[in-house]
Design a protein around this motif. Structure first.
Motif, PDB file in Angstrom:
ATOM      1  N   UNK A   1       0.833  -1.207   0.000  1.00 48.11           N
ATOM      2  CA  UNK A   1       0.000   0.000   0.000  1.00 48.11           C
ATOM      3  C   UNK A   1       0.870   1.260   0.000  1.00 48.11           C
ATOM      4  N   UNK A   2       0.479   2.244  -0.782  1.00 42.78           N
ATOM      5  CA  UNK A   2       1.281   3.461  -0.931  1.00 42.78           C
ATOM      6  C   UNK A   2       1.494   4.167   0.404  1.00 42.78           C
ATOM      7  N   UNK A   3       0.485   4.127   1.277  1.00 43.95           N
ATOM      8  CA  UNK A   3       0.607   4.813   2.568  1.00 43.95           C
ATOM      9  C   UNK A   3       1.626   4.151   3.487  1.00 43.95           C
ATOM     10  N   UNK A   4       1.906   2.865   3.288  1.00 43.87           N
ATOM     11  CA  UNK A   4       2.844   2.154   4.148  1.00 43.87           C
ATOM     12  C   UNK A   4       4.244   2.059   3.547  1.00 43.87           C
ATOM     13  N   UNK A   5       4.408   2.518   2.319  1.00 46.08           N
ATOM     14  CA  UNK A   5       5.678   2.358   1.623  1.00 46.08           C
ATOM     15  C   UNK A   5       6.724   3.356   2.107  1.00 46.08           C
ATOM     16  N   UNK A   6       7.977   2.942   1.993  1.00 48.74           N
ATOM     17  CA  UNK A   6       9.123   3.815   2.239  1.00 48.74           C
ATOM     18  C   UNK A   6       9.405   4.513   0.916  1.00 48.74           C
ATOM     19  N   UNK A   7       9.497   5.840   0.928  1.00 48.37           N
ATOM     20  CA  UNK A   7       9.655   6.582  -0.324  1.00 48.37           C
ATOM     21  C   UNK A   7      11.055   7.163  -0.444  1.00 48.37           C
ATOM     22  N   UNK A   8      11.454   7.334  -1.685  1.00 45.00           N
ATOM     23  CA  UNK A   8      12.734   7.968  -1.997  1.00 45.00           C
ATOM     24  C   UNK A   8      12.542   8.697  -3.321  1.00 45.00           C
ATOM     25  N   UNK A   9      12.980   9.944  -3.373  1.00 44.84           N
ATOM     26  CA  UNK A   9      12.817  10.737  -4.580  1.00 44.84           C
ATOM     27  C   UNK A   9      14.145  10.780  -5.327  1.00 44.84           C
ATOM     28  N   UNK A  10      14.111  10.357  -6.584  1.00 46.08           N
ATOM     29  CA  UNK A  10      15.275  10.406  -7.464  1.00 46.08           C
ATOM     30  C   UNK A  10      14.927  11.310  -8.634  1.00 46.08           C
ATOM     31  N   UNK A  11      15.502  12.494  -8.653  1.00 49.23           N
ATOM     32  CA  UNK A  11      15.170  13.457  -9.699  1.00 49.23           C
ATOM     33  C   UNK A  11      13.732  13.917  -9.539  1.00 49.23           C
ATOM     34  N   UNK A  12      12.947  13.724 -10.590  1.00 48.18           N
ATOM     35  CA  UNK A  12      11.551  14.158 -10.551  1.00 48.18           C
ATOM     36  C   UNK A  12      10.600  13.021 -10.178  1.00 48.18           C
ATOM     37  N   UNK A  13      11.120  11.803 -10.055  1.00 47.79           N
ATOM     38  CA  UNK A  13      10.244  10.669  -9.774  1.00 47.79           C
ATOM     39  C   UNK A  13      10.378  10.195  -8.326  1.00 47.79           C
ATOM     40  N   UNK A  14       9.280   9.700  -7.795  1.00 47.06           N
ATOM     41  CA  UNK A  14       9.259   9.150  -6.442  1.00 47.06           C
ATOM     42  C   UNK A  14       9.148   7.641  -6.559  1.00 47.06           C
ATOM     43  N   UNK A  15      10.037   6.932  -5.872  1.00 45.16           N
ATOM     44  CA  UNK A  15      10.013   5.473  -5.869  1.00 45.16           C
ATOM     45  C   UNK A  15       9.522   4.997  -4.514  1.00 45.16           C
ATOM     46  N   UNK A  16       8.774   3.888  -4.531  1.00 46.67           N
ATOM     47  CA  UNK A  16       8.186   3.332  -3.321  1.00 46.67           C
ATOM     48  C   UNK A  16       8.819   1.975  -3.042  1.00 46.67           C
ATOM     49  N   UNK A  17       9.201   1.757  -1.780  1.00 46.21           N
ATOM     50  CA  UNK A  17       9.877   0.529  -1.379  1.00 46.21           C
ATOM     51  C   UNK A  17       9.139  -0.139  -0.224  1.00 46.21           C
ATOM     52  N   UNK A  18       9.288  -1.465  -0.132  1.00 46.35           N
ATOM     53  CA  UNK A  18       8.614  -2.204   0.936  1.00 46.35           C
ATOM     54  C   UNK A  18       9.374  -2.095   2.250  1.00 46.35           C
ATOM     55  N   UNK A  19      10.682  -1.807   2.195  1.00 43.59           N
ATOM     56  CA  UNK A  19      11.481  -1.727   3.424  1.00 43.59           C
ATOM     57  C   UNK A  19      12.680  -0.817   3.209  1.00 43.59           C
ATOM     58  N   UNK A  20      13.340  -0.508   4.309  1.00 47.35           N
ATOM     59  CA  UNK A  20      14.563   0.307   4.239  1.00 47.35           C
ATOM     60  C   UNK A  20      15.673  -0.449   3.507  1.00 47.35           C
ATOM     61  N   UNK A  21      15.705  -1.771   3.657  1.00 55.06           N
ATOM     62  CA  UNK A  21      16.749  -2.559   2.984  1.00 55.06           C
ATOM     63  C   UNK A  21      16.634  -2.452   1.467  1.00 55.06           C
ATOM     64  N   UNK A  22      15.412  -2.551   0.949  1.00 56.52           N
ATOM     65  CA  UNK A  22      15.213  -2.421  -0.501  1.00 56.52           C
ATOM     66  C   UNK A  22      15.552  -1.007  -0.967  1.00 56.52           C
ATOM     67  N   UNK A  23      15.215  -0.009  -0.154  1.00 56.54           N
ATOM     68  CA  UNK A  23      15.559   1.365  -0.516  1.00 56.54           C
ATOM     69  C   UNK A  23      17.071   1.543  -0.582  1.00 56.54           C
ATOM     70  N   UNK A  24      17.796   0.966   0.375  1.00 54.66           N
ATOM     71  CA  UNK A  24      19.256   1.075   0.384  1.00 54.66           C
ATOM     72  C   UNK A  24      19.875   0.357  -0.813  1.00 54.66           C
ATOM     73  N   UNK A  25      19.354  -0.818  -1.172  1.00 57.02           N
ATOM     74  CA  UNK A  25      19.866  -1.539  -2.344  1.00 57.02           C
ATOM     75  C   UNK A  25      19.657  -0.720  -3.613  1.00 57.02           C
ATOM     76  N   UNK A  26      18.474  -0.141  -3.756  1.00 56.95           N
ATOM     77  CA  UNK A  26      18.171   0.648  -4.946  1.00 56.95           C
ATOM     78  C   UNK A  26      19.046   1.903  -4.999  1.00 56.95           C
TER      79      UNK A  26
END
Length: 88
Positions: A54-79
């Motif tokens: 669900x978008x409300x539960x996702x961890x977000x990270x903004x790269x340039x103009x796009x926002x990416x949604x991740x299931x956990x901090x680990x996936x965000x760090x890998x990306x």
């Protein structure tokens, strides 16, 4: 008629009345048109592990103009690590 019979008949009539009128619930919100329930939250896909969350539960990270949604901090760090490696 005895008083006990009157009480029993009154009770039976009351139960019958409640059964017949109980199906008409008052104040119940009507269903949306089409019989479908409104969406509660939008599912987004994690770009690393491809899990839908669900978008409300996702961890977000903004790269340039796009926002990416991740299931956990680990996936965000890998990306983030792969994106920084691609930019070098």
């Amino acid at each position: 008629m005895t008083p006990i019979r009157i009480v029993i008949l009154t009770l039976l009539f009351y139960i019958l009345y409640r059964l017949l009128t109980g199906s008409r619930k008052k104040g119940v919100a009507s269903k949306p048109r089409g019989g479908e329930l409104p969406a509660q939250d939008v599912l987004v896909e994690d770009p690393v592990c491809h899990t839908y969350i669900p978008m409300k539960q996702a961890v977000t990270e903004k790269f340039g103009a796009t926002v990416h949604y991740f299931c956990s901090q680990e996936c965000r760090k890998k990306y983030t690590a792969t994106q920084q490696g691609d930019q070098k």
